[in-house]
Design a protein around this motif. Structure first.
Motif, PDB file in Angstrom:
ATOM      1  N   VAL A 290      55.690  35.187  27.275  1.00 38.15           N
ATOM      2  CA  VAL A 290      55.890  35.346  28.717  1.00 38.15           C
ATOM      3  C   VAL A 290      54.736  36.428  28.834  1.00 38.15           C
ATOM      4  CG1 VAL A 290      57.349  36.168  30.781  1.00 38.15           C
ATOM      5  CG2 VAL A 290      58.166  35.224  28.550  1.00 38.15           C
ATOM      6  N   GLY A 291      54.173  36.458  30.248  1.00 39.13           N
ATOM      7  CA  GLY A 291      53.056  37.295  30.577  1.00 39.13           C
ATOM      8  C   GLY A 291      52.078  36.718  30.271  1.00 39.13           C
ATOM      9  N   CYS A 292      50.774  37.530  29.829  1.00 43.86           N
ATOM     10  CA  CYS A 292      49.511  37.277  29.588  1.00 43.86           C
ATOM     11  C   CYS A 292      49.792  36.681  28.243  1.00 43.86           C
ATOM     12  CB  CYS A 292      48.777  38.303  29.232  1.00 43.86           C
ATOM     13  SG  CYS A 292      46.918  37.936  28.719  1.00 43.86           S
ATOM     14  N   PRO A 293      49.252  35.401  27.762  1.00 41.01           N
ATOM     15  CA  PRO A 293      49.600  34.771  26.563  1.00 41.01           C
ATOM     16  C   PRO A 293      48.906  35.290  25.465  1.00 41.01           C
ATOM     17  CG  PRO A 293      47.901  33.375  28.063  1.00 41.01           C
ATOM     18  CD  PRO A 293      48.635  34.545  28.808  1.00 41.01           C
TER      19      PRO A 293
ATOM     20  N   VAL B  24      52.595  42.287  29.880  1.00 41.63           N
ATOM     21  CA  VAL B  24      53.711  41.698  29.139  1.00 41.63           C
ATOM     22  C   VAL B  24      54.746  40.981  30.111  1.00 41.63           C
ATOM     23  CG1 VAL B  24      55.902  42.371  27.714  1.00 41.63           C
ATOM     24  CG2 VAL B  24      53.614  43.796  27.633  1.00 41.63           C
ATOM     25  N   GLU B  25      54.519  41.294  31.369  1.00 42.06           N
ATOM     26  CA  GLU B  25      55.494  41.016  32.531  1.00 42.06           C
ATOM     27  C   GLU B  25      55.132  39.681  33.257  1.00 42.06           C
ATOM     28  OE1 GLU B  25      56.260  44.508  34.433  1.00 42.06           O
ATOM     29  OE2 GLU B  25      57.604  45.475  33.002  1.00 42.06           O
ATOM     30  N   ILE B  26      53.879  39.717  33.656  1.00 43.24           N
ATOM     31  CA  ILE B  26      53.418  38.733  34.577  1.00 43.24           C
ATOM     32  C   ILE B  26      52.040  38.349  33.853  1.00 43.24           C
ATOM     33  CG2 ILE B  26      52.761  38.411  37.018  1.00 43.24           C
ATOM     34  CD1 ILE B  26      54.224  41.192  37.668  1.00 43.24           C
ATOM     35  N   LYS B  27      52.028  36.909  34.223  1.00 38.23           N
ATOM     36  CA  LYS B  27      50.642  36.361  33.655  1.00 38.23           C
ATOM     37  C   LYS B  27      49.571  36.610  34.743  1.00 38.23           C
ATOM     38  CE  LYS B  27      49.033  31.978  32.010  1.00 38.23           C
ATOM     39  NZ  LYS B  27      49.170  30.878  31.699  1.00 38.23           N
ATOM     40  N   PRO B  28      48.521  37.230  34.187  1.00 40.65           N
ATOM     41  CA  PRO B  28      47.315  37.342  35.288  1.00 40.65           C
ATOM     42  C   PRO B  28      46.771  35.944  35.787  1.00 40.65           C
ATOM     43  CG  PRO B  28      46.831  37.867  33.199  1.00 40.65           C
ATOM     44  CD  PRO B  28      48.031  37.604  32.949  1.00 40.65           C
ATOM     45  N   PRO B  29      46.451  35.959  36.923  1.00 42.47           N
ATOM     46  CA  PRO B  29      45.602  35.007  37.426  1.00 42.47           C
ATOM     47  C   PRO B  29      44.142  35.015  37.076  1.00 42.47           C
ATOM     48  CG  PRO B  29      45.999  36.300  39.370  1.00 42.47           C
ATOM     49  CD  PRO B  29      46.827  37.059  37.955  1.00 42.47           C
TER      50      PRO B  29
ATOM     51  N   ASN C  25      38.633  38.142  40.395  1.00 48.79           N
ATOM     52  CA  ASN C  25      37.147  38.552  40.370  1.00 48.79           C
ATOM     53  C   ASN C  25      36.384  36.919  40.166  1.00 48.79           C
ATOM     54  OD1 ASN C  25      37.861  40.833  40.977  1.00 48.79           O
ATOM     55  ND2 ASN C  25      36.763  41.444  39.111  1.00 48.79           N
ATOM     56  N   GLU C  26      37.195  35.737  40.248  1.00 45.81           N
ATOM     57  CA  GLU C  26      36.684  34.328  39.779  1.00 45.81           C
ATOM     58  C   GLU C  26      35.812  34.580  38.538  1.00 45.81           C
ATOM     59  OE1 GLU C  26      34.034  33.091  42.862  1.00 45.81           O
ATOM     60  OE2 GLU C  26      35.719  32.964  44.315  1.00 45.81           O
ATOM     61  N   ARG C  27      36.659  35.519  37.489  1.00 46.40           N
ATOM     62  CA  ARG C  27      35.719  35.505  36.480  1.00 46.40           C
ATOM     63  C   ARG C  27      36.727  35.546  35.110  1.00 46.40           C
ATOM     64  NH1 ARG C  27      31.217  38.210  34.328  1.00 46.40           N
ATOM     65  NH2 ARG C  27      31.330  37.722  31.890  1.00 46.40           N
ATOM     66  N   ALA C  28      37.858  36.371  34.899  1.00 48.26           N
ATOM     67  CA  ALA C  28      38.742  36.199  33.921  1.00 48.26           C
ATOM     68  C   ALA C  28      40.104  36.800  34.264  1.00 48.26           C
ATOM     69  CB  ALA C  28      38.150  37.734  32.928  1.00 48.26           C
ATOM     70  N   ALA C  29      40.959  36.348  33.396  1.00 50.29           N
ATOM     71  CA  ALA C  29      42.494  36.253  33.595  1.00 50.29           C
ATOM     72  C   ALA C  29      42.906  37.581  32.929  1.00 50.29           C
ATOM     73  CB  ALA C  29      43.191  35.013  33.432  1.00 50.29           C
ATOM     74  N   CYS C  30      42.694  38.811  33.467  1.00 45.66           N
ATOM     75  CA  CYS C  30      43.320  39.732  32.746  1.00 45.66           C
ATOM     76  C   CYS C  30      43.639  40.962  33.681  1.00 45.66           C
ATOM     77  CB  CYS C  30      42.067  40.426  31.872  1.00 45.66           C
ATOM     78  SG  CYS C  30      42.723  41.838  30.863  1.00 45.66           S
ATOM     79  N   TRP C  31      44.673  41.371  33.605  1.00 42.13           N
ATOM     80  CA  TRP C  31      44.966  42.811  34.483  1.00 42.13           C
ATOM     81  C   TRP C  31      44.237  43.905  34.263  1.00 42.13           C
ATOM     82  CZ3 TRP C  31      47.559  40.964  38.221  1.00 42.13           C
ATOM     83  CH2 TRP C  31      48.459  40.011  38.128  1.00 42.13           C
ATOM     84  N   LEU C  32      43.536  44.070  33.550  1.00 40.83           N
ATOM     85  CA  LEU C  32      42.559  45.133  33.347  1.00 40.83           C
ATOM     86  C   LEU C  32      41.467  45.056  34.147  1.00 40.83           C
ATOM     87  CD1 LEU C  32      42.249  45.532  29.341  1.00 40.83           C
ATOM     88  CD2 LEU C  32      43.670  46.874  30.915  1.00 40.83           C
TER      89      LEU C  32
END
Lengths: 315, 275, 302
Positions: free
Chosen positions: A276-279, A292-297, A300-307
């Motif tokens: 669950v969350g980011c793979p 760990v909790e939510i999968k990032p979309p 910035n039209e670039r990367a799927a990362c919460w950072l």
């Protein structure tokens, strides 16, 4: 030219549905080479199959759409297949009929897609052969008389026959020697330039991506991890996975002998066990609680990362 | 004297048709020189890489060093002993077998799919009578698993329960089981994904330091070779066309074929400039 | 903890293939009936004392006009209950078939392994011999072996040994498919790296063949074994039908069919029909199950 929106592909396994591609969205622009890179099982080939409309049981599309030249691509419909989108596979022998000459096969392919007389078709076939670097005298030769690289050239000629505006090349050089690989990639680049055909190049080789593509999409566990201009992605990766992948790739460098390669810990999870969350969070050196909790979309039209979801927008 | 010495090594394969057909058709014998007068040597604890494309004879050399194919002419000595010397005694042959092991390309075909990991690792221990007691064998297996980054819990699993990289670790553990001095690595990472490849290459480096192993590293990938080898030999159609240290080979390649290989090899450094 | 077999793809697919389940259970029922023939059979057809000639030619499910007894499948000319004779006949047919397949398997797998692994002249000799044998119909080979063996045995042993001879002759005539398949799989397996690494340990050829290669070529052997099993049963029936098989005092299905054939045109159809139907059902269920098994274990589909 090609737009993919929120594509989900499911794999049915013993009555339950496993997500093989999860919320995949990206575009392909006219005349560009888009690299699709990822490790085995990331969903690269499946994306290719979905675009060409070849998703069959046990796979199914559960959500999303693929639009090509303003037309929606339906799965298992013959209308699109091979006419405007062509596919090149890893093993050229799969695409060639061993019992017929390459000329016959080319002419047949041409005449199923274009209204040509026999003579015209032969002329066109010969010009195609020349374009991919095969002498016209080999028109009546059988596939087994060609070397691996030459066969792949024939396959490329076959793929180009219907004058497609998009070619999907699935690991076209993996089975070839480096020297031949360089020639085939050069050929693909040339065709892309001269014919303004778009190419989706599926590969696992970061070196090939670096030297061939204009833009690159990085897949991880069926999710788009990062997408952008190849130059930017490789020099300034925004997703920790891309960063790890680049650093783990060995370079030709005499000084690398004394240092160790960077290694991403662990392996890509099995489709059945994607967390669950980011793979990627279980292998990520910098994961935060949100990962760990939510999968990032895609941010910035670039990367799927919460950072990226902070004020600076950089790692 | 060098640890591994390869001297004027040649191997000719006979590809001709059966004698009777040849006589009927009036054909000559068809011979293929897979390896042609190759010379090189490796010092103890070093890595020597053989680079070449398909058909260059690199795997044939590996099989000859492993003692599985007999050279047509020339010889190989490992620590002074020659597998194919007519005077070799059986106990020396056995200890030679013990000190040369091999890691293969395919992590799928190199493990017997019906054997549990523990059985796979015990086989060399039993074959060379290294440890007698059942308990000691088991302890040794656990030790081997830990050395390659796996755990005791994996001992009763079957190969199909592991990923490609883990299987390659099991293969490495198996090759370590007989406490070898020389390990032949035949394209050990070319079937693996990039991130896993880095793990396996690093593991090989660590093990080399820990057990002062000598590697004969066979690969088509110059980038991989550059992270592993102390010396590199470039093979083309059975002939060693160039041999040099990585510094020299990458900075100042002499042979045209080496230059071609270097320019053809895809390298992540060569990312195309902004269009 | 569930048994790993219950989790396997094979079992998962089995549960979802009605034809596989059906054929398997039909076969299972037939086998159980044959094994417990002593308990299930309502009569003891091979005890002459219990037979009553008046019961002869009773049609199925009809009361006999003299004794009033009802027989499920009727009786034959000597008043033997057909249902019971079929049960005991099945037992012999299944036993002969099983042992013959086992023999063929042992011979075929051994020769195939040796041919594939050793190669060269050994391979040529074994496989050319197989080629020659396969040009004769297996029933002919079996009859030939049967005839020779009968001729060689002393007369007083002929009767006792007839089933053994039958097993040997069917077994020897069916080993070729095993050998061919095993040789092919061995050629593939022996090039694999795990075999090379076993060779590097200095293991002997028999050790490598038995411990490494054999376990990996068993699935095609299993498929051939099921199909050959059905074939062996039919071969046995054919031989018995021709009168060269098991003796009439201990009839197998084939013998029963031969007996029944004599009465076909005089109106006693059941004497032929029921043994023949049983043979059909048995062979069909084994073949259907074998087909499914082949599809499942086909390496291309895996």
């Amino acid at each position: 030219m090609l737009e993919i929106y929120n594509l989900d592909v499911n794999l049915s396994y013993r009555g339950s549905q496993i997500k093989a591609l999860d919320n995949l969205s990206f575009n392909v622009y006219p005349g560009e080479i888009l690299g699709l890179v990822g490790e085995s099982g990331a969903g690269k080939s499946m994306t290719g199959l979905a675009i060409i409309g070849l998703i069959e049981a046990p796979l199914s599309i559960s959500r999303g759409k693929i639009i090509f030249n303003k037309q929606r691509i339906e799965q298992n419909a013959n209308a699109f297949r091979g006419s405007k989108i062509s596919m090149i596979f890893q093993d050229p022998l799969v695409s060639l009929n061993p019992l017929r000459t390459i000329g016959e096969q080319l002419v047949e392919t041409i005449r199923t897609h274009i209204k040509f007389g026999r003579k015209e078709a032969i002329e066109y076939a010969k010009s195609l052969l020349e374009e991919v670097g095969i002498e016209q005298e080999r028109f009546d030769a059988y596939p087994h008389t060609f070397s691996g690289g030459m066969r792949q050239r024939v396959v490329i000629a076959l793929a180009l026959a219907p004058k497609p505006s998009l070619v999907i090349a699935d690991e076209p050089t993996t089975a070839l020697d480096v020297s031949v690989q360089a020639q085939i990639l050069e050929l693909l680049k040339k065709l892309c330039r001269e014919r303004e055909t778009s190419i989706i190049l599926i590969t696992h080789d970061m070196g090939v991506i670096a030297e061939t593509t204009d833009r690159v999409a990085v897949l991880y566990s069926g999710t788009l991890a990062e997408i952008g201009k190849t130059f930017e992605v490789l020099n300034y990766p925004q997703h920790p996975y891309t960063k790890g992948l680049i650093e783990a790739t060995p370079r030709i460098d005499a000084n690398s002998l004394n240092s160790k390669l960077y290694q991403i810990p662990g392996v890509m999870p099995d489709l059945k066990e994607i967390p669950v969350g980011c793979p990627f969070h279980k292998r990520c050196p910098r994961y935060i609680k949100k990962c760990v909790e939510i999968k990032p979309p895609l941010l910035n039209e670039r990367a799927a990362c919460w950072l990226l979801d902070n004020e600076k927008g950089l790692l | 004297m060098s640890f591994l010495l390869v001297n004027q090594l040649s191997r000719i394969f006979d590809l001709s048709e059966p004698w009777i057909l040849r006589k009927i058709k009036g054909q000559q014998k068809k011979l293929l020189k897979a390896v042609d007068k190759v010379n090189f040597s490796i010092e103890r604890g070093q890595t020597y890489a053989l680079v070449g494309e398909s058909g260059s004879g690199k795997s044939t050399i590996a099989m000859m060093v492993a003692g599985l194919i007999k050279p047509s002419s020339g010889f190989i000595t490992i620590d002074g002993y020659n597998f194919f010397s007519p005077t070799i005694e059986n106990n020396i042959k056995s200890s030679l077998r013990k000190s040369v092991q091999m890691i293969f390309q395919s992590p799928y075909a190199s493990l017997n799919p019906r054997w549990r990991v523990g059985e796979v690792l015990k086989e060399p221990i039993k074959a060379f009578n290294l440890i007698e007691s059942e308990n000691g064998q088991k302890q040794r297996v656990c030790e081997l698993l830990e050395q390659v980054g796996l755990s005791e819990r994996d001992i009763n699993k079957f190969p199909h329960e592991f990923s490609g990289g883990q299987r390659q670790r099991i293969c490495i553990a198996r090759s370590l089981a007989s406490e070898p001095k020389l390990i032949i690595c035949d394209e050990p990472t070319s079937a693996l994904d990039v991130s896993v490849q880095a793990q396996v290459l690093n593991l090989l480096k660590d093990l080399q330091k820990q057990f002062s192993l000598t590697y004969l590293f066979i690969s088509h990938d110059l980038a991989v070779v550059s992270t592993m080898a102390n010396r590199i030999g470039v093979l083309k159609q059975g002939i060693l066309v160039e041999e040099a240290s990585p510094n020299k080979l990458f900075e100042k390649p002499e042979h045209d074929y080496t230059k071609m290989l270097l320019s053809a090899a895809p390298d992540i450094k060569n990312v195309s400039k902004i269009p | 903890m569930k048994h790993p077999f219950l989790e396997s793809d094979l079992y998962y697919n089995f549960k979802r293939t009605p034809i596989a389940v059906l054929s398997f259970f039909v076969f299972l029922i037939i086998v159980i009936m044959a094994i417990f023939a002593d308990i299930i059979a309502p009569h003891t057809p091979f005890e002459p004392l219990t037979l009553n000639l008046l019961n002869g030619f009773t049609p199925p499910m009809q009361a006999n006009e003299f004794t009033g007894t009802i027989f499920l499948m009727g009786t034959d000319d000597q008043g033997r209950d057909l249902f019971s004779t079929i049960l005991f006949g099945l037992r012999i047919s299944l036993f002969v078939g099983l042992m013959a397949v086992f023999l063929a398997m042992v011979i075929g797998v051994t020769l195939g392994l040796i041919a594939g692994f050793v190669g060269g002249v050994v391979d040529t000799v074994i496989m050319r011999f197989a080629d020659i044998q396969i040009t004769f119909p297996s029933i002919l080979v079996a009859m030939l072996i049967y005839g020779v063996a009968k001729g060689l045995l002393p007369p007083d042993l002929r009767y006792e040994m007839s089933i053994t001879v039958l097993i040997i002759s069917i077994g020897l005539s069916e080993w070729v498919p095993f050998a061919r398949t095993v040789r092919g799989s061995t050629l593939v397996e022996k090039e694999k790296e795990y075999v090379i690494s076993a060779r590097m340990l200095g293991l002997s050829y028999p050790q490598i063949m038995v411990r490494h290669i054999l376990p990996n070529i068993l699935s095609p052997v299993l498929v051939i074994a099921t199909i050959t099993f059905a074939l062996a049963i039919i071969t046995e029936a054919t031989l018995s039908f021709l009168g060269v098989g098991v003796p009439t005092t201990k009839p197998s299905l084939g013998t029963l069919i031969r007996i029944g054939q004599d009465f076909l045109f005089s109106g006693e159809w059941w004497i032929l029909l029921f043994p023949a139907l049983t043979l059909l059902l048995l062979a069909l269920s084994i073949n259907l199950f074998g087909d499914w098994l082949r599809d499942m274990l086909n390496p291309k589909l895996k």
